[in-house]
Design a protein around this motif. Structure first.
Motif, PDB file in Angstrom:
ATOM      1  N   ALA A  25       0.822  -1.211   0.000  1.00  0.00           N
ATOM      2  CA  ALA A  25       0.000   0.000   0.000  1.00  0.00           C
ATOM      3  C   ALA A  25       0.854   1.258   0.000  1.00  0.00           C
ATOM      4  CB  ALA A  25      -0.932   0.004   1.204  1.00  0.00           C
ATOM      5  N   GLY A  26       1.912   1.268   0.769  1.00  0.00           N
ATOM      6  CA  GLY A  26       2.793   2.433   0.803  1.00  0.00           C
ATOM      7  C   GLY A  26       3.068   2.914   2.210  1.00  0.00           C
ATOM      8  N   ALA A  27       4.029   3.822   2.301  1.00  0.00           N
ATOM      9  CA  ALA A  27       4.436   4.375   3.587  1.00  0.00           C
ATOM     10  C   ALA A  27       3.327   5.222   4.209  1.00  0.00           C
ATOM     11  CB  ALA A  27       5.707   5.205   3.423  1.00  0.00           C
ATOM     12  N   TRP A  28       2.444   5.791   3.389  1.00  0.00           N
ATOM     13  CA  TRP A  28       1.356   6.621   3.905  1.00  0.00           C
ATOM     14  C   TRP A  28       0.480   5.837   4.885  1.00  0.00           C
ATOM     15  CZ3 TRP A  28      -3.675   5.136   3.220  1.00  0.00           C
ATOM     16  CH2 TRP A  28      -3.917   4.162   2.243  1.00  0.00           C
ATOM     17  N   LEU A  29       0.360   4.520   4.678  1.00  0.00           N
ATOM     18  CA  LEU A  29      -0.414   3.672   5.578  1.00  0.00           C
ATOM     19  C   LEU A  29       0.472   3.017   6.636  1.00  0.00           C
ATOM     20  CD1 LEU A  29      -3.045   2.176   6.390  1.00  0.00           C
ATOM     21  CD2 LEU A  29      -2.422   0.430   4.708  1.00  0.00           C
ATOM     22  N   ALA A  30       1.608   2.500   6.219  1.00  0.00           N
ATOM     23  CA  ALA A  30       2.437   1.682   7.100  1.00  0.00           C
ATOM     24  C   ALA A  30       3.051   2.467   8.256  1.00  0.00           C
ATOM     25  CB  ALA A  30       3.548   1.007   6.292  1.00  0.00           C
ATOM     26  N   LEU A  31       3.579   3.648   7.991  1.00  0.00           N
ATOM     27  CA  LEU A  31       4.260   4.388   9.059  1.00  0.00           C
ATOM     28  C   LEU A  31       3.313   4.809  10.184  1.00  0.00           C
ATOM     29  CD1 LEU A  31       6.832   6.428   6.965  1.00  0.00           C
ATOM     30  CD2 LEU A  31       7.235   4.372   8.330  1.00  0.00           C
ATOM     31  N   PRO A  32       2.152   5.408   9.872  1.00  0.00           N
ATOM     32  CA  PRO A  32       1.218   5.705  10.974  1.00  0.00           C
ATOM     33  C   PRO A  32       0.727   4.442  11.677  1.00  0.00           C
ATOM     34  CG  PRO A  32       0.611   6.950   9.020  1.00  0.00           C
ATOM     35  CD  PRO A  32       1.684   5.983   8.604  1.00  0.00           C
TER      36      PRO A  32
ATOM     37  N   PRO B 299      -7.631  -6.906   6.539  1.00  0.00           N
ATOM     38  CA  PRO B 299      -8.608  -5.983   5.938  1.00  0.00           C
ATOM     39  C   PRO B 299      -8.060  -4.551   5.772  1.00  0.00           C
ATOM     40  CG  PRO B 299      -9.659  -7.291   7.644  1.00  0.00           C
ATOM     41  CD  PRO B 299      -8.194  -7.567   7.732  1.00  0.00           C
ATOM     42  N   VAL B 300      -7.308  -4.066   6.747  1.00  0.00           N
ATOM     43  CA  VAL B 300      -6.733  -2.717   6.645  1.00  0.00           C
ATOM     44  C   VAL B 300      -5.698  -2.680   5.529  1.00  0.00           C
ATOM     45  CG1 VAL B 300      -5.375  -0.955   7.854  1.00  0.00           C
ATOM     46  CG2 VAL B 300      -7.167  -2.200   9.069  1.00  0.00           C
ATOM     47  N   MET B 301      -4.868  -3.720   5.466  1.00  0.00           N
ATOM     48  CA  MET B 301      -3.846  -3.778   4.432  1.00  0.00           C
ATOM     49  C   MET B 301      -4.488  -3.862   3.040  1.00  0.00           C
ATOM     50  SD  MET B 301      -0.624  -6.380   4.158  1.00  0.00           S
ATOM     51  CE  MET B 301      -1.623  -7.765   3.647  1.00  0.00           C
ATOM     52  N   ALA B 302      -5.527  -4.666   2.895  1.00  0.00           N
ATOM     53  CA  ALA B 302      -6.212  -4.807   1.606  1.00  0.00           C
ATOM     54  C   ALA B 302      -6.876  -3.490   1.206  1.00  0.00           C
ATOM     55  CB  ALA B 302      -7.241  -5.929   1.676  1.00  0.00           C
ATOM     56  N   ALA B 303      -7.506  -2.812   2.170  1.00  0.00           N
ATOM     57  CA  ALA B 303      -8.125  -1.514   1.872  1.00  0.00           C
ATOM     58  C   ALA B 303      -7.059  -0.507   1.452  1.00  0.00           C
ATOM     59  CB  ALA B 303      -8.898  -1.011   3.084  1.00  0.00           C
ATOM     60  N   GLY B 304      -5.919  -0.521   2.122  1.00  0.00           N
ATOM     61  CA  GLY B 304      -4.824   0.371   1.750  1.00  0.00           C
ATOM     62  C   GLY B 304      -4.317   0.092   0.361  1.00  0.00           C
TER      63      GLY B 304
END
Length: 159
Positions: A35-42, A132-137
């Motif tokens: 998904a990217g750093a925009w999701l993973a870092l937070p 589910p969060v990872m898939a949505a991201g």
């Protein structure tokens, strides 16, 4: 008045009110790839607070250092590209360095959190499924990156 002595092991996770939202840190690690750093870092930062991680300060420092390092690396590599008058074919190799930076920081965060998570899981703490969060991201990645504007540079930092 009696004082109760409290004993706490330094590397033991501290209980948190967010403990019911803890995910295995492998999900934020995979989300930086998919998904990217925009999701993973937070997500790493949130999981750190939820776990009550004893290395929370270091983890938060890494969460802040990741995009700052991306910016510094891209600036330095751009300067190197201009000063050395490198061929245009060298630009994809610079992008590889930026991806390696992001993945290295994400793996470092994963490595810091996996110990606290293992203790949390061993003692029967609740664990949420991060899929589910990872898939949505993953599905929203294009929309989110468009929100960062037309600049390929900002998209690279967020991706």
């Amino acid at each position: 008045m009696a004082h109760e002595a409290s004993y706490r092991i330094q590397d033991e996770p501290a209980p948190s009110g967010l403990g019911h939202l803890i995910v295995n840190p492998v999900f934020p690690l995979l989300s930086v790839m998919l998904a990217g750093a925009w999701l993973a870092l937070p997500w790493f930062a949130f999981n750190s607070f939820a776990l009550g991680s004893p290395t929370r300060r270091k983890e938060l420092l890494l969460v802040v250092a990741a995009p700052l390092g991306m910016m510094a690396l891209s600036f330095g590599l751009g300067l190197l590209y201009v000063l050395l008058d490198l061929p245009k074919g060298s630009l994809p190799y610079f992008q590889v360095l930026l991806v390696v930076w992001k993945l290295a920081v994400a793996y470092w965060l994963f490595d810091l959190q996996k110990r606290s998570f293992a203790l949390h899981e061993y003692f029967g703490g609740p664990v949420r499924n991060g899929l589910p969060v990872m898939a949505a991201g993953f599905l929203l990645k294009g929309v989110v990156l468009k929100a960062f504007g037309g600049s390929g540079w900002w998209q690279m930092v967020a991706s």
